[in-house]
Scaffold this motif. Structure first.
Motif, mmCIF file in Angstrom:
data_model
loop_
_atom_site.group_PDB
_atom_site.id
_atom_site.type_symbol
_atom_site.label_atom_id
_atom_site.label_comp_id
_atom_site.label_asym_id
_atom_site.label_seq_id
_atom_site.Cartn_x
_atom_site.Cartn_y
_atom_site.Cartn_z
ATOM 1 N N GLY A 28 0.806 -1.225 0.000
ATOM 2 C CA GLY A 28 0.000 0.000 0.000
ATOM 3 C C GLY A 28 0.832 1.264 0.000
ATOM 4 O O GLY A 28 0.361 2.331 -0.329
ATOM 5 N N ASP A 65 3.421 1.618 -1.881
ATOM 6 C CA ASP A 65 4.060 1.717 -3.198
ATOM 7 C C ASP A 65 3.492 2.916 -3.937
ATOM 8 O O ASP A 65 2.301 2.969 -4.236
ATOM 9 C CB ASP A 65 3.781 0.428 -3.990
ATOM 10 N N PHE A 66 4.359 3.883 -4.217
ATOM 11 C CA PHE A 66 3.854 5.078 -4.885
ATOM 12 C C PHE A 66 4.247 5.097 -6.355
ATOM 13 O O PHE A 66 4.135 6.099 -7.020
ATOM 14 C CB PHE A 66 4.367 6.341 -4.183
ATOM 15 N N ARG A 112 4.385 1.792 -8.761
ATOM 16 C CA ARG A 112 3.781 0.817 -9.654
ATOM 17 C C ARG A 112 2.266 0.828 -9.487
ATOM 18 O O ARG A 112 1.753 0.682 -8.386
ATOM 19 C CB ARG A 112 4.318 -0.581 -9.328
ATOM 20 N N GLY A 113 1.527 1.002 -10.566
ATOM 21 C CA GLY A 113 0.082 1.033 -10.504
ATOM 22 C C GLY A 113 -0.484 -0.359 -10.304
ATOM 23 O O GLY A 113 0.159 -1.356 -10.600
ATOM 24 N N LEU A 114 -1.722 -0.422 -9.816
ATOM 25 C CA LEU A 114 -2.361 -1.725 -9.626
ATOM 26 C C LEU A 114 -2.781 -2.328 -10.960
ATOM 27 O O LEU A 114 -3.087 -3.513 -11.044
ATOM 28 C CB LEU A 114 -3.579 -1.590 -8.716
ATOM 29 N N ARG A 171 -4.528 5.339 -14.932
ATOM 30 C CA ARG A 171 -3.214 5.816 -15.367
ATOM 31 C C ARG A 171 -3.204 6.259 -16.821
ATOM 32 O O ARG A 171 -2.264 6.896 -17.257
ATOM 33 C CB ARG A 171 -2.185 4.690 -15.194
ATOM 34 N N ARG A 198 1.793 10.069 -11.103
ATOM 35 C CA ARG A 198 2.171 8.686 -10.843
ATOM 36 C C ARG A 198 1.819 8.315 -9.392
ATOM 37 O O ARG A 198 1.285 7.244 -9.116
ATOM 38 C CB ARG A 198 3.681 8.575 -11.091
ATOM 39 N N VAL A 199 2.150 9.218 -8.493
ATOM 40 C CA VAL A 199 1.925 8.941 -7.069
ATOM 41 C C VAL A 199 0.433 8.802 -6.761
ATOM 42 O O VAL A 199 0.026 7.869 -6.079
ATOM 43 C CB VAL A 199 2.554 10.051 -6.194
ATOM 44 N N THR A 257 -1.966 7.934 -8.610
ATOM 45 C CA THR A 257 -2.626 6.780 -9.223
ATOM 46 C C THR A 257 -2.002 5.457 -8.763
ATOM 47 O O THR A 257 -2.349 4.411 -9.265
ATOM 48 C CB THR A 257 -2.547 6.856 -10.762
ATOM 49 N N SER A 258 -1.098 5.539 -7.801
ATOM 50 C CA SER A 258 -0.473 4.322 -7.268
ATOM 51 C C SER A 258 -1.314 3.781 -6.115
ATOM 52 O O SER A 258 -2.268 4.424 -5.687
ATOM 53 C CB SER A 258 0.922 4.677 -6.747
ATOM 54 N N PRO A 259 -0.972 2.586 -5.621
ATOM 55 C CA PRO A 259 -1.669 2.091 -4.425
ATOM 56 C C PRO A 259 -1.582 3.086 -3.272
ATOM 57 O O PRO A 259 -2.541 3.268 -2.522
ATOM 58 C CB PRO A 259 -0.906 0.808 -4.085
ATOM 59 N N MET A 290 -4.167 5.627 -3.818
ATOM 60 C CA MET A 290 -5.491 5.075 -3.540
ATOM 61 C C MET A 290 -5.736 5.044 -2.031
ATOM 62 O O MET A 290 -6.840 5.324 -1.571
ATOM 63 C CB MET A 290 -5.596 3.679 -4.140
#
Lengths: 250, 340, 284
Positions: A111, A113-114, A116-118, B27, B200-201, B203-205, B208
């Motif tokens: 969680g 991780d800023f 890599r997208g899901l 993204r 990027r940040v 849209t990352s986990p 979220m």
């Protein structure tokens, strides 16, 4: 082998009022255990001590034999203690896919991780899909949660909790407020929850308790009043008095 | 519910693919985003006479974007975001005077200093975190910084401002010119790079989880989100961004006044963000554009009383419903977009 | 030393009168009104303009300095404040900052940006000797007036029907409504009186605090500090908070001038972080 969840002599006072009175309760592995009691019996206070919202004045909470009494909420979740809420606590902006995805990625410690997208994580998508299917949320998976019907939101509430792969799941009145039309759906889903998850059901609704639980504990005035199998509790004269006869009980 | 029942028992693989596609969608670049940045690049070539104004817009946009990170994503309100902007501005100025006139070093140090202040003050926002205490604490930190800048005149120049800021050519080649040509290109590039990183940040986990915290921090904690740590992280990042925005202001104007830490900075940036709409990253940029154009137009009519119009805009905006504004922009942007 | 204490008390009492309205309305409606100082500004300008342009004596201007902001408060409360009670704090902050900006610019436009100066009547000027301590006459006048106001407010709150209804509404709005209390009217009256008191405070403060268009911004933080430190449960909290701040500020500026307002802001942050419900709030 230790129990899935255990409290030993749990005690909590608010001013002069004893909210939890020396409660020792054991949740066996794979249990379907219900905790019932009249309004104001201290069920919510008890649950809040299990999940770390409140600190007990005395006593211990053990999760799989590990003392978690002093741990914070997030740490308890990470050790495998999941919960749902009596009043929906959801992320209105997020879709069911995102909400479940969040819980899964947090469980995998991803969680933070800023980068890599899901969108590249097929493993997470697979888990999301399994839960979406299990809870019949496929048709609403891309909608913001606030646009879901109340019944669907109740299901999502449980799905999110399950996404954390809890070993112990506390269900706080899962059927509360669910309209009749969506109720059966919910009961069926509850019945199909994975057997390896030990469940403590906090509930008012006796029909649901009797159909779901194999063991029942009764909380009255903050203390454990009776415990036994469904048949034993149904036959227990004191319990009947508490629920039917009002104030007088043994 | 009946109309959709037949879809509920679609095969698992398809749900998995759809879930993956939905997660990837955040993204994907929208055509309107590309248009926005192409327009920004084109403005450099097409509007040479407006470079100074455009530079101000880019800097204000970056500042507002940094506020959006905490307000729009994590739901943390702040009445003192100007503290980081001001600190960055001063650090960049002092760097050029005492250390090196090389601009990128100044930018970096300003970001680091502001980030440190952010990381140090963020924990103050966590205990019993109501909006009101957060507003007050952030305001208090900003006031402290203002007092510090005011009192430490030996370092900051106090009310007279910091004199003697000189900035070397960027990369040793591009000299800052009076028409603001280099300054605009520089600000725009910095803004774009930082925007890409921020996009990027969010849209990352991690991003979220911030939205989850904003939506319901209690539940976020219950699914295992370490709420406090995430808030500290994003608050620090936003502080770095604001500090860099402040540094850009110093470097392009070669001057730092006490005004950079004044209360109205924090209030203005809130207005800018609200004008553009919170929580979608472009709000700060759109807001900065609208704000500066309004300011330019209105102060041409009544230069002294521009503040009155800002106030009126704020009041009207709130009374008619702030959330209608971003919806308006977004509708314009989404029109013709995929999956809308 | 004692002079400083008395100056501090006078200043603190003035701060209390200025901010008590904010404290009550915040407790009552949970509304963050950064524009509270605008009402103080109106009061200050009413007094200054009446004295300087119409030649009205100082004391005779005070009722107007109360009534005009109070009427203004009542009108604004019913028209534009009311729809915002249910909105987020962010909305309330944006809205009230907007009002402050408008007030500042409008005052500047209508009256000019210069500081308003007034000539106090001679019997309020100068100092007299009280057992070896030099006491400013006006300071003493302020302490007496503000003390009377405090006693009066306390009486209204604790002894009158309106007061008990107000307290019920602060405690729990829904219960109060259930008891048939017209919460809306209580809001309006409280808001109006609070605005009026701010106006009176502004008028009394022209001499001590200065009065110019940026007054609402300059004192915004002070009002908020009084309310946050004092809490919104009672009058005692803000009263003590105002006294502490008044004395601390005056003493701080006298003994450690280089620290400036540092002390106050630092104090505010520490208290906010440690006791977010206010220094004297019911403990938890």
């Amino acid at each position: 082998m230790s129990a899935a969840l255990q409290t030993i002599g749990l005690h909590k006072c608010f001013g002069g009022l004893v909210a939890t009175n020396d409660v020792t309760l054991t949740l066996a592995h794979g249990a379907r255990h219900a905790l019932i009691g009249p309004n104001g019996a201290g069920k919510t206070t008890f649950v809040n001590q299990l999940t770390g919202v409140l600190a007990p004045d005395a006593g211990q909470v053990l999760l799989g034999g590990i003392d978690i009494t002093r741990l914070g909420r997030t740490q308890r979740v990470r050790l495998g203690l999941g919960r749902t809420f009596q009043i929906n606590q959801l992320f209105g902006d997020l879709t069911p896919v995102e909400s479940i995805g969040l819980a899964v990625s947090e469980r995998m410690r991803g969680g933070g991780d800023f980068w890599r997208g899901l969108g590249t994580r097929r493993d997470i998508a697979r888990e999301i899909a399994e839960l979406i299917e299990r809870f019949g949320l496929g048709d609403v998976m891309a909608l913001p949660t606030r646009d879901l019907s109340y019944g669907k939101q109740r299901l999502l509430e449980i799905a999110i909790a399950l996404a954390g792969a809890p070993r112990v799941l506390l269900l706080d009145e899962p059927a509360a407020g669910v309209p009749e039309a969506e109720r059966q759906d919910l009961l069926d889903t509850l019945g199909r929850l994975p057997r390896d998850v030990s469940i403590l059901l906090i509930e008012h609704d006796m029909d649901l308790v009797f159909s779901f639980a194999d063991r029942i504990s009764v909380l009255v005035n903050g203390g454990l009043f009776a415990e036994g199998t469904v048949a034993e509790i149904m036959a227990h004269p004191g319990v009947r008095a508490v629920y039917l006869g009002g104030d007088e009980h043994g | 519910m009946t109309a959709t029942d037949d879809r509920a028992d679609a095969p698992a693989a398809s749900i998995e693919d759809r879930a993956l596609a939905l997660l990837a969608r955040t993204r994907r670049w929208h055509w309107a985003e590309a248009a926005f940045w192409l327009g920004a690049a084109a403005s450099f070539a097409l509007l040479p006479d407006s470079h100074l104004l455009l530079t101000e817009i880019a800097i204000l946009g970056l500042f507002a974007l940094s506020l959006d990170l905490i307000l729009g994503y994590a739901g943390v309100v702040s009445l003192g975001h100007g503290a980081f902007f001001g600190l960055g501005a001063y650090v960049a100025g002092l760097t050029s005077i005492h250390l090196t006139a090389e601009p990128l070093t100044g930018l970096l140090l300003a970001g680091v200093a502001a980030g440190l202040l952010g990381a140090l003050t963020a924990p103050l926002l966590l205990r019993r975190a109501t909006d009101l205490t957060r507003l007050m604490v952030t305001l208090g930190v900003a006031m402290l910084l203002y007092e510090a800048a005011n009192r430490m005149a030996w370092l900051t120049g106090g009310a007279d401002g910091l004199q003697g800021v000189m900035i070397d050519p960027i990369l040793g080649r591009f000299e800052f010119d009076l028409m603001g040509r280099t300054g605009y290109a520089y600000s725009l590039v910095v803004l774009f790079v930082l925007f890409l990183f921020a996009r990027r940040v969010v849209t990352s986990p991690f991003g979220m989880s911030l939205r989850a915290i904003r939506g319901n921090s209690l539940r976020a904690a219950t699914v295992g989100v370490p709420v406090g740590r995430r808030i500290i992280a994003i608050y620090t990042m936003a502080a770095v961004y604001a500090g860099i925005a402040g540094a850009l202001l110093t470097q392009t104007t070669m001057f730092v006044s006490l005004d950079v830490v004044a209360f109205h900075r924090s209030a203005d940036v809130l207005l800018v963000l609200v004008l553009g709409g919170i929580g979608y990253l472009y709000g700060g940029l759109v807001g900065a554009l609208v704000f500066k154009l309004l300011q330019d137009g209105l102060s041409a009519i009544t230069p002294q009383y521009w503040q009155f119009w800002i106030g009126l805009i704020l009041v009207v905006l709130v009374l008619i419903g702030r959330d209608r504004v971003p919806a308006l922009w977004r509708r314009a942007v989404r029109r013709g977009g995929a999956g809308a | 030393m004692l002079t400083i204490l008395i100056d501090g008390i006078a200043y603190g009492m003035l701060l209390f009168v200025l901010s008590v309205g904010l404290s009550v309305t915040m407790g009552l409606m949970n509304f963050v009104n950064l524009a509270h100082g605008a009402f103080a500004l109106v009061g200050g300008y009413v007094t200054a303009l009446l004295m300087n342009r119409a030649g009205v004596p100082f004391l005779a201007t005070l009722p107007f300095a109360f009534l005009i902001p109070a009427a203004l408060g009542a009108v604004l409360e019913r028209t534009i404040y009311k729809p915002l009670y249910s909105r987020s704090h962010l909305d309330q902050v944006l809205f009230s900052i907007g009002l402050v900006f408008m007030t500042v610019a409008a005052t500047d436009f209508l009256v000019g940006s210069e500081q308003q100066l007034i000539q106090l009547p001679t019997w309020l000027q100068g100092r007299f000797d009280l057992g070896g301590v030099a006491v400013g006459r006006y300071r003493l006048f302020l302490i007496v007036i503000c003390a009377l106001l405090v006693v009066g407010l306390q009486y209204v709150l604790s002894r009158t029907r309106f007061g008990s209804r107000l307290r019920a509404a602060v405690d729990d709005q829904r219960v109060a409504r259930g008891l048939g209390i017209d919460v809306g009217t209580i809001f309006a009256v409280t808001f109006a009186v609070g605005s009026g008191l701010a106006g009176l405070g502004g008028a009394l403060g022209v001499e001590l605090l200065g009065m110019e268009p940026t007054f609402p911004l300059r004192f915004m933080v002070y009002f908020l500090i009084v309310v946050t430190i004092g809490g919104t449960d009672s009058l005692t909290g803000p009263f003590l908070a105002a006294l502490i701040i008044g004395v601390a500020d005056v003493a701080g500026k006298y003994y450690v001038p280089q620290v400036g307002a540092f002390l106050i802001y630092a104090l505010m942050i520490v208290i906010l972080v440690l006791r977010p419900q206010g220094l004297l709030a019911r403990g938890r």
